[in-house]
Design an enzyme around this catalytic site. Structure first.
Site, PDB file in Angstrom:
ATOM      1  N   HIS A 108      47.317  46.484  35.765  1.00  0.00           N
ATOM      2  CA  HIS A 108      47.081  45.917  36.986  1.00  0.00           C
ATOM      3  C   HIS A 108      45.352  45.886  37.050  1.00  0.00           C
ATOM      4  O   HIS A 108      44.589  45.459  38.118  1.00  0.00           O
ATOM      5  CB  HIS A 108      47.162  46.983  38.245  1.00  0.00           C
ATOM      6  CG  HIS A 108      47.154  46.435  39.624  1.00  0.00           C
ATOM      7  ND1 HIS A 108      46.298  47.139  40.704  1.00  0.00           N
ATOM      8  CD2 HIS A 108      47.696  45.601  40.280  1.00  0.00           C
ATOM      9  CE1 HIS A 108      46.592  46.726  41.618  1.00  0.00           C
ATOM     10  NE2 HIS A 108      47.333  45.343  41.497  1.00  0.00           N
ATOM     11  N   ASP A 117      29.497  38.288  27.130  1.00  0.00           N
ATOM     12  CA  ASP A 117      28.641  38.614  26.173  1.00  0.00           C
ATOM     13  C   ASP A 117      28.433  40.049  26.177  1.00  0.00           C
ATOM     14  O   ASP A 117      27.398  40.554  25.741  1.00  0.00           O
ATOM     15  CB  ASP A 117      27.360  38.043  26.486  1.00  0.00           C
ATOM     16  CG  ASP A 117      27.218  36.417  26.066  1.00  0.00           C
ATOM     17  OD1 ASP A 117      28.139  36.119  25.379  1.00  0.00           O
ATOM     18  OD2 ASP A 117      26.507  35.570  26.568  1.00  0.00           O
TER      19      ASP A 117
END
Length: 502
Positions: A153, A160
């Site tokens: 869930h 980055d």
């Protein structure tokens, strides 16, 4: 003594919160050592814009993890942006739960052919849900209920290994105020700084887990990618994900600055932790969000909760009772029957609602027929109906949790979940304003118990819904503005014996 205290802490909220003897001072403005930056996103269009901004800004990697991904305007817009990133050399990894993927598997399998894109399915079902296999998929879920109903869930987009958006939103128009027929009130949070290291480690643990299954084996993947690399422009066109796709006019409604530098100037810097269930919980005992929250505070004065599905377990109700006995003020905003998108979830809540009120918890139920769906900020340009999907709480106006965790048995016992816990009075004030705005009588029903006659015994009290409509106070003695059959069905289901997995 510390060991004794820690043991006692483990009892709180069935392990969902606990006391920490050390409190760090919240900070804002310039980031101190090891503090991270935060910026809340209550508005749907802003939340979509933030995701697109991170994708555009990414230079090296994009790690993306979601429970639901619809093939609508926003879903395809984000996929198109991810492909743009891949084509400029960014490594894109997409981890999706398979429960709601079904007929869209073929699309993601094709996307997985791109040499810079890798897609995995978490806990996939055998059948894809197309045609007659839809029946087989349903049977598979029923026969193997324990394993196949345990879902990922979590919701996160990490760029980055340094900037991320987390919270309650899946990928789909209804989460970004773009759906024609419905939208969700929801809450995300942008973060950057040292906390990103733990977000990266958590994603890696899921990505490498045996439950995360690639579409292609590594050797086949290379061959498939090489074979299709030169044809990618045509394939992308065939998939309807041309580079020409752009955010369109609806992003012009965004209230937040689109430039990342402008957003970074507004960050609240504070101590925090990233909390997530280990993917190994599917395979036995492993650390979960409830264990990690033991290092955070137990409420001393107040507990403010917004939870789309509020079906507290027996242990949680017992802990609430303990707080109330110490004069902790508890307020909860959850869905009404009209706004709840899952009838079974509302039925589970209905079965406990009177007990919750008798304890002294202050309850509010979100209304559905509104022109605002994002914390009172911007009007939904397409639809007028709004359900509640946020998952957040504020402790003592000082500690804030925002994430994917509902206060129900499914979140605690079946699904994996994630979120951020932040120690900041500034951030707490923003989230408190967001939740309190949702509790006002124009947007929610105040729920109470009252005597239909005087005098009356405790068990003769009835539930009342009080709010404002057309400038007048209105009071209902049954689920407001819903038909007889839906109310009757919900009441019948509220007596069914499976609340622990709702």
């Amino acid at each position: 003594m510390n060991m004794i205290l820690k043991g006692l802490c483990g009892l709180w909220l069935a392990g969902l919160f606990c006391v920490s003897p050390v409190k760090a001072d919240p900070k804002s403005a310039e980031p101190p050592h090891e503090d991270s930056g935060f910026f809340i996103l209550p508005d749907g269009v802003d939340a979509l814009n933030m995701r697109l901004t991170l994708i555009r800004e990414a230079k090296r990697s994009l790690d993306v993890q979601y429970y639901i991904w619809h093939q609508d305007k926003s879903g395809r817009l984000i996929l198109s942006a991810l492909l743009d990133a891949a084509e400029r050399g960014v490594k894109v990894r997409l981890l999706l739960d398979d429960m709601n993927l079904a007929k869209d598997r073929d699309l993601f399998r094709d996307l997985d052919r791109h040499p810079q894109v890798e897609i995995r399915l978490f806990n996939p079902l055998k059948y894809d849900g197309k045609g007659l296999s839809k029946i087989a998929r349903t049977v598979e879920l029923m026969v193997d209920f324990k394993d196949k109903n345990r879902r990922m869930h979590n919701k996160m987009l990490l760029a980055d290994e340094s900037m991320a958006v987390m919270g309650g939103r899946n990928i789909g128009d209804e989460y970004f105020d773009l759906a024609v027929d419905k939208s969700f009130r929801d809450l995300d949070i942008y973060t950057e700084g040292p906390i990103s290291r733990k977000l990266t480690a958590t994603f890696e643990s899921y990505w490498k887990n045996e439950n995360s299954v690639p579409f292609f084996q590594e050797d086949i993947k290379v061959a498939e990618s090489s074979a299709h690399a030169k044809e990618w422009t045509n394939l992308r066109h065939d998939l309807g994900l041309d580079r020409s796709q752009n955010p369109g006019d609806f992003l012009a409604q965004s209230k937040k600055p689109s430039a990342l530098l402008d957003i970074q100037k507004q960050l609240i810097w504070a101590p925090a932790d990233s909390l997530a269930d280990s993917p190994e919980i599917f395979n036995g005992d492993a650390e979960g969000v409830e264990d990690q929250l033991k290092d955070w505070p137990e409420p001393q004065k107040s507990l403010l909760i917004e939870s789309a599905y509020f079906i507290p377990t027996h242990a949680l109700l017992k802990q609430f009772q303990g707080f109330l006995s110490r004069s902790v003020h508890i307020e909860v905003l959850t869905n009404s029957l009209q706004s709840n998108d899952v009838l079974m979830a509302h039925a589970g809540y209905m079965g406990k609602r009177e007990d919750i009120l008798k304890m002294g918890i202050v309850l509010f139920e979100w209304r559905h027929d509104l022109n605002k769906s994002s914390g009172g900020k911007s009007a939904n340009p397409y639809g007028s109906q709004a359900g509640l999907h946020s998952k957040a709480f504020v402790i003592d106006e000082e500690y804030v949790f925002i994430g994917s965790v509902n206060l129900d048995g499914r979140s605690i016992h079946l699904n994996t979940e994630s979120g951020l816990m932040v120690h900041s009075r500034d951030l707490a004030a923003h989230v408190t304003d967001y939740i309190k705005d949702g509790m006002n009588p124009k947007t929610s029903w105040a729920i109470s118990l009252a005597c239909p006659k005087s005098p009356c015994a405790e068990d003769e009290k009835i539930v009342l819904w009080k709010g404002q409509k057309d400038g007048r106070e209105v009071i209902y003695e049954d689920e407001p503005e819903e038909g007889f059959w839906l109310r009757t069905t919900a009441k019948f289901l509220s007596h069914m014996p499976f609340k622990s997995v709702l």
